[in-house]
Design a protein around this motif. Structure first.
Motif, PDB file in Angstrom:
ATOM      1  N   MET A 102      27.686  35.485  51.131  1.00  0.00           N
ATOM      2  CA  MET A 102      28.135  34.116  51.379  1.00  0.00           C
ATOM      3  C   MET A 102      27.191  33.069  50.790  1.00  0.00           C
ATOM      4  N   ILE A 103      25.902  33.420  50.676  1.00  0.00           N
ATOM      5  CA  ILE A 103      24.958  32.431  50.142  1.00  0.00           C
ATOM      6  C   ILE A 103      24.602  32.733  48.690  1.00  0.00           C
ATOM      7  N   GLY A 104      25.221  33.754  48.125  1.00  0.00           N
ATOM      8  CA  GLY A 104      24.977  34.080  46.719  1.00  0.00           C
ATOM      9  C   GLY A 104      23.635  34.735  46.481  1.00  0.00           C
ATOM     10  N   ALA A 105      23.174  35.559  47.436  1.00  0.00           N
ATOM     11  CA  ALA A 105      21.909  36.273  47.283  1.00  0.00           C
ATOM     12  C   ALA A 105      22.201  37.729  46.920  1.00  0.00           C
ATOM     13  N   PRO A 106      21.278  38.384  46.187  1.00  0.00           N
ATOM     14  CA  PRO A 106      21.531  39.765  45.791  1.00  0.00           C
ATOM     15  C   PRO A 106      21.419  40.756  46.945  1.00  0.00           C
ATOM     16  N   ASP A 107      20.630  40.458  47.946  1.00  0.00           N
ATOM     17  CA  ASP A 107      20.447  41.380  49.065  1.00  0.00           C
ATOM     18  C   ASP A 107      19.747  40.617  50.179  1.00  0.00           C
ATOM     19  N   MET A 108      19.406  41.315  51.250  1.00  0.00           N
ATOM     20  CA  MET A 108      18.581  40.701  52.288  1.00  0.00           C
ATOM     21  C   MET A 108      17.160  40.563  51.751  1.00  0.00           C
ATOM     22  N   ALA A 109      16.389  39.652  52.380  1.00  0.00           N
ATOM     23  CA  ALA A 109      15.055  39.368  51.860  1.00  0.00           C
ATOM     24  C   ALA A 109      14.114  40.555  52.040  1.00  0.00           C
ATOM     25  N   LEU A 110      14.284  41.337  53.095  1.00  0.00           N
ATOM     26  CA  LEU A 110      13.347  42.413  53.410  1.00  0.00           C
ATOM     27  C   LEU A 110      14.120  43.717  53.563  1.00  0.00           C
ATOM     28  N   PRO A 111      14.496  44.320  52.427  1.00  0.00           N
ATOM     29  CA  PRO A 111      15.423  45.455  52.491  1.00  0.00           C
ATOM     30  C   PRO A 111      14.859  46.673  53.219  1.00  0.00           C
ATOM     31  N   ARG A 112      13.565  46.934  53.074  1.00  0.00           N
ATOM     32  CA  ARG A 112      13.031  48.136  53.739  1.00  0.00           C
ATOM     33  C   ARG A 112      12.966  47.945  55.244  1.00  0.00           C
ATOM     34  N   MET A 113      12.577  46.729  55.659  1.00  0.00           N
ATOM     35  CA  MET A 113      12.578  46.459  57.093  1.00  0.00           C
ATOM     36  C   MET A 113      14.009  46.545  57.633  1.00  0.00           C
ATOM     37  N   ASN A 114      14.959  46.186  56.791  1.00  0.00           N
ATOM     38  CA  ASN A 114      16.362  46.259  57.159  1.00  0.00           C
ATOM     39  C   ASN A 114      16.737  47.703  57.492  1.00  0.00           C
ATOM     40  N   ASN A 115      16.290  48.628  56.638  1.00  0.00           N
ATOM     41  CA  ASN A 115      16.538  50.049  56.871  1.00  0.00           C
ATOM     42  C   ASN A 115      15.898  50.473  58.188  1.00  0.00           C
ATOM     43  N   LEU A 116      14.656  50.073  58.386  1.00  0.00           N
ATOM     44  CA  LEU A 116      13.933  50.453  59.609  1.00  0.00           C
ATOM     45  C   LEU A 116      14.641  49.902  60.845  1.00  0.00           C
ATOM     46  N   SER A 117      15.054  48.632  60.778  1.00  0.00           N
ATOM     47  CA  SER A 117      15.625  48.028  61.979  1.00  0.00           C
ATOM     48  C   SER A 117      16.934  48.713  62.349  1.00  0.00           C
ATOM     49  N   PHE A 118      17.663  49.242  61.353  1.00  0.00           N
ATOM     50  CA  PHE A 118      18.830  50.020  61.762  1.00  0.00           C
ATOM     51  C   PHE A 118      18.439  51.386  62.300  1.00  0.00           C
ATOM     52  N   TRP A 119      17.591  52.104  61.578  1.00  0.00           N
ATOM     53  CA  TRP A 119      17.406  53.522  61.909  1.00  0.00           C
ATOM     54  C   TRP A 119      16.623  53.769  63.185  1.00  0.00           C
ATOM     55  N   ILE A 120      15.977  52.743  63.764  1.00  0.00           N
ATOM     56  CA  ILE A 120      15.361  52.999  65.068  1.00  0.00           C
ATOM     57  C   ILE A 120      16.398  52.871  66.198  1.00  0.00           C
ATOM     58  N   LEU A 121      17.535  52.230  65.896  1.00  0.00           N
ATOM     59  CA  LEU A 121      18.540  52.029  66.946  1.00  0.00           C
ATOM     60  C   LEU A 121      19.120  53.333  67.505  1.00  0.00           C
ATOM     61  N   VAL A 165      14.593  49.993  75.692  1.00  0.00           N
ATOM     62  CA  VAL A 165      14.751  48.533  75.557  1.00  0.00           C
ATOM     63  C   VAL A 165      13.713  47.979  74.571  1.00  0.00           C
ATOM     64  N   HIS A 166      12.499  48.528  74.614  1.00  0.00           N
ATOM     65  CA  HIS A 166      11.493  48.103  73.637  1.00  0.00           C
ATOM     66  C   HIS A 166      11.978  48.346  72.206  1.00  0.00           C
ATOM     67  N   ILE A 167      12.560  49.516  71.989  1.00  0.00           N
ATOM     68  CA  ILE A 167      13.001  49.837  70.620  1.00  0.00           C
ATOM     69  C   ILE A 167      14.167  48.937  70.208  1.00  0.00           C
ATOM     70  N   MET A 168      15.128  48.759  71.134  1.00  0.00           N
ATOM     71  CA  MET A 168      16.255  47.863  70.813  1.00  0.00           C
ATOM     72  C   MET A 168      15.741  46.468  70.481  1.00  0.00           C
ATOM     73  N   GLY A 169      14.764  46.015  71.251  1.00  0.00           N
ATOM     74  CA  GLY A 169      14.204  44.683  71.026  1.00  0.00           C
ATOM     75  C   GLY A 169      13.542  44.592  69.663  1.00  0.00           C
ATOM     76  N   ALA A 170      12.761  45.618  69.323  1.00  0.00           N
ATOM     77  CA  ALA A 170      12.094  45.624  68.017  1.00  0.00           C
ATOM     78  C   ALA A 170      13.132  45.574  66.901  1.00  0.00           C
ATOM     79  N   SER A 171      14.198  46.342  67.077  1.00  0.00           N
ATOM     80  CA  SER A 171      15.255  46.353  66.063  1.00  0.00           C
ATOM     81  C   SER A 171      15.886  44.967  65.916  1.00  0.00           C
ATOM     82  N   SER A 172      16.221  44.343  67.042  1.00  0.00           N
ATOM     83  CA  SER A 172      16.851  43.016  66.981  1.00  0.00           C
ATOM     84  C   SER A 172      15.920  41.996  66.351  1.00  0.00           C
ATOM     85  N   ILE A 173      14.624  42.060  66.709  1.00  0.00           N
ATOM     86  CA  ILE A 173      13.683  41.078  66.183  1.00  0.00           C
ATOM     87  C   ILE A 173      13.556  41.228  64.668  1.00  0.00           C
TER      88      ILE A 173
END
Lengths: 527, 190
Positions: A102-121, A165-173
């Motif tokens: 929607m904003i015309g960006a190639p990807d999220m700014a922090l792609p590796r953190m993006n992977n981490l934030s999903f895979w800890i869920l 809950v700690h892990i969910m919180g870390a993922s959301s943050i």
């Protein structure tokens, strides 16, 4: 917004990797968005199955199917899974898919953190669900986990609950930080703040709320952990602590959390109503200001969840008026949606049906919220099924309908295929009827005095409970149809055009359908 | 990543531990807020209530309630259920307590005042709730509380309830808890 796309730079890019490791190692925002969405769908079905255990038990008065202890575990896990596993990851998934496009960006700014934030869920929810098989059972203190019920009287599995809950919180943050950095720094030239699509705006505000309150939640569960294992007395009166303090800290997180679960819905619904009304959205800037004021007000209304703990009169009045004040920006939004539809060339495809149902049913949930904001009335409604009816109206036909609307609206862009319109409409009507048959009667039994969180009830509540249970099973079964429709669309179907919908605006509709693995590697030009 | 994005990232990453710390800061903030406003029914020790002593105070009902927390087995009850007092005068009330078990136990009483807006006007010079009580098996005691109700008490209040809940803190009997209770009671000396 119009754009000129140059998408001839694909020669040095690679498509997705093959096999399972594609999903494990992916840093692509579209892959991660897909992972989030499927994960939340799985959680939605698990949490939904728990809801059906609850409704099956409440079908008749008396104890029929489960033990009261297990019932308590079901209400607790149902709430936690639907909030932290269903609604929140679904919105993060949508943000992943849509915000960069929607904003015309190639990807999220922090792609590796993006992977981490999903895979800890998945690990967080594996830990939470595994507590069902532990000695003493799963957490049984309700999703609000009030101390001392969740400390002194908790089952041993509470420690696993705290870590999950700690892990969910870390993922959301991490997810929220990623969204803010992306939106603040990666907009294509010309996409100024006040030209951003409303979904992007809604997520920018949501992300700030997440960063502000998820650490407070982490603090609350850490205090519980210390009370349980390290002999502190944050919430233990014998040691000088105070159980009411827990409620203050919890709801300081909890109330902004409520808006975390609805602001992205506001964004989604604005896009869909605009598209199927074939008009420009009415009152764009007032929509932005409304969301900002709702977000700010969300920090000063938390004690309306605790009117009955013995607050002084001045505090009750303050929190009552502050809560009612939120009706003003919310009313502005509802007005704008209706004004957008007014004299529009409306068509009623499935996403539009869900969006209109959202406006109507969310407003009903908002009005019962206003009733609950009235202190003397709340003394009667507190902890009754009226409250259950209220928050399910804002969460199910509110947040969840908006997610379903979003899936129907954008799935042609994601998969390249149109969904089956006939089945989509069938899914909508079954869900719409199911949700109202389930939750509307709960207003009646709540006003008549049925308390929430009990596995049994007095005979006079029997009829409406039976109706509510029938509705719940109708709603539950119709979600299997939703799963079928989504799978069918992903597997094949009528090819979608690039614009997909006649009235669709925005950069995501300018790329091919299905959206290429990499989009906007060079920023689009936006007037 | 461009430097601007790094700056945004840095700010957000700093915000997270700050908000985590803010969650913990809510604990002392909550206690200070309750002290300053006198809400939550919390009563703190006051050493110089002398200037509040007056001759012609108004009459007032003072009711005592005692509660045993959970499985606390001790006998715990006020010597008198109700006292008629007048504002601006010192009174001493006593609570009878007996360890009915065959082991030495330690107890902590936690007070609360209703209505909560009376709490700020109830001044205690001495209270058994300011320290822990240790009783041997079968031992009993009369625990005193010396108090005064300020004449500034809101007019509409004609009865005050002073309630104590007694907790078994034998397991908690460490210095940290004692220290914590001690500090809390002395923070509020006017």
């Amino acid at each position: 917004m119009s754009a000129v796309i140059e998408n001839h730079h694909d020669d040095h890019h690679h498509g997705p990797a093959k096999g399972l490791t594609r999903w494990l190692y992916t840093t692509n925002h579209k892959d991660i968005g897909t992972l989030y969405l499927w994960f939340s769908f799985a959680m939605f079905l698990i949490g939904g199955a728990m809801a059906l255990v609850i409704r099956a038990e409440l079908f008749q008065p008396g104890m029929q199917i489960v033990e009261p202890e297990f019932y308590n575990q079901m209400i607790t896990l149902h709430g936690l899974i639907m909030i932290f596993g269903g609604v929140m990851p679904a919105f993060v998934g949508l943000a992943n898919w849509l915000v960069p496009m929607m904003i015309g960006a190639p990807d999220m700014a922090l792609p590796r953190m993006n992977n981490l934030s999903f895979w800890i869920l998945p690990f967080a929810f594996f830990i939470l669900l595994s507590s069902l098989f532990m000695d003493g059972g799963a957490p049984n203190f309700g999703w609000t986990f009030y101390a001392p019920l969740s400390t002194t009287y908790a089952p041993p599995s509470v420690t696993f609950f705290i870590f999950s809950v700690h892990i969910m919180g870390a993922s959301s943050i991490m997810g929220a930080i990623n969204v803010v950095v992306t939106i603040m720094n990666m907009r294509a030239p010309g996409v100024t703040l006040m030209k951003m699509p409303l979904f992007v705006w809604s997520w920018l505000i949501t992300a700030y709320l997440l960063i502000a309150v998820m650490p407070v939640l982490a603090g609350a569960v850490t205090m519980m952990l210390m009370d349980i294992h390290f002999g502190t007395s944050f919430f233990n009166a014998a040691g000088g602590g105070d159980p009411v303090l827990f409620q203050h800290i919890f709801w300081f997180f909890g109330h902004p959390e409520v808006y975390i679960m609805i602001l992205p819905a506001f964004g989604i619904v604005s896009h869909i109503i605009e598209t199927f009304s074939r008009k420009q959205l009415f009152g764009y800037s007032s929509m932005v200001w409304a969301m900002l004021s709702i977000a700010i007000l969300s920090f000063v209304v938390w004690a309306h969840h605790m009117f009955t703990v013995g607050l002084p009169l001045a505090a009750e009045l303050f929190f009552m008026w502050a809560t009612m004040l939120i009706a003003v920006p919310t009313g502005v939004k509802v007005f704008n949606w209706v004004a957008t539809m007014f004299k529009g060339s409306l068509t009623f495809e499935t996403p539009m049906l869900f969006a209109i149902a959202f406006v109507v049913l969310f407003t009903i949930g908002g009005l019962s919220g206003l009733m609950l904001a009235i202190v003397p009335a709340d003394f009667q409604y507190h902890d009754t099924y009226f409250v259950v009816a209220h928050f399910h109206y804002v969460l199910v036909p509110g947040a969840i309908f908006s997610i379903m609307a979003a899936v129907y609206y954008w799935i042609p862009k994601w998969s390249g295929n149109m969904y089956d319109e006939r089945l989509g409409k069938l899914h909508f009507w079954l869900s719409f009827i199911g949700v109202n048959v389930t939750f509307f009667p709960q207003h009646f039994i709540g006003l008549a005095g049925m308390p929430r969180r009990y596995p049994d009830y007095a005979l006079q509540f029997a009829d409406w409970n039976m109706v509510s249970s029938v509705g719940a099973f109708l709603f539950g079964v119709s979600q299997i149809l939703f799963l079928f429709i989504v799978v069918k669309t992903v597997m094949g179907g009528k090819k979608a055009t690039d614009q997909v919908w006649e009235g669709a605006r925005g950069l995501e509709w300018t790329v091919a359908s299905p959206a290429p693995y990499h989009t906007f590697t060079t920023p689009p030009k936006v007037d | 990543m461009n430097p601007e994005a790094k700056k945004t990232l840095r700010r957000l990453v700093i915000a997270v531990p700050l908000m985590f710390a803010f969650g913990f800061a809510l604990v002392p903030l909550y206690n200070v807020f309750c002290e300053v406003t006198g809400i939550n029914g919390k009563v703190f020790q006051s050493d110089n209530a002398e200037k509040l002593v007056i001759e012609d105070g108004r009459p007032l009902g003072l009711q005592f309630i005692s509660t045993n927390n959970e499985n606390m087995p001790w006998t715990f009850k006020p010597s008198e259920d109700v006292m008629t007092i007048s504002t601006g005068k010192y009174y001493t009330a006593t609570f009878y307590v007996k360890n009915t078990t065959n082991k030495t136990m330690t107890a902590q009483a936690v007070p609360s005042v209703a209505p909560s807006n009376a709490a700020a006007h109830l001044k205690k010079l001495e209270c058994f709730c300011f320290e822990q009580q240790e009783l041997k098996p079968g031992e009993d005691a009369l625990l005193p509380v010396r108090l005064l109700v300020s004449d500034e008490l809101p007019e509409n209040i004609e009865n005050i309830i002073l309630s104590y809940t007694i907790f078994d803190v034998t397991e908690y009997d460490d210095e940290a808890v004692a220290q914590h209770m001690h500090e809390e009671h002395h923070e509020m000396e006017h």
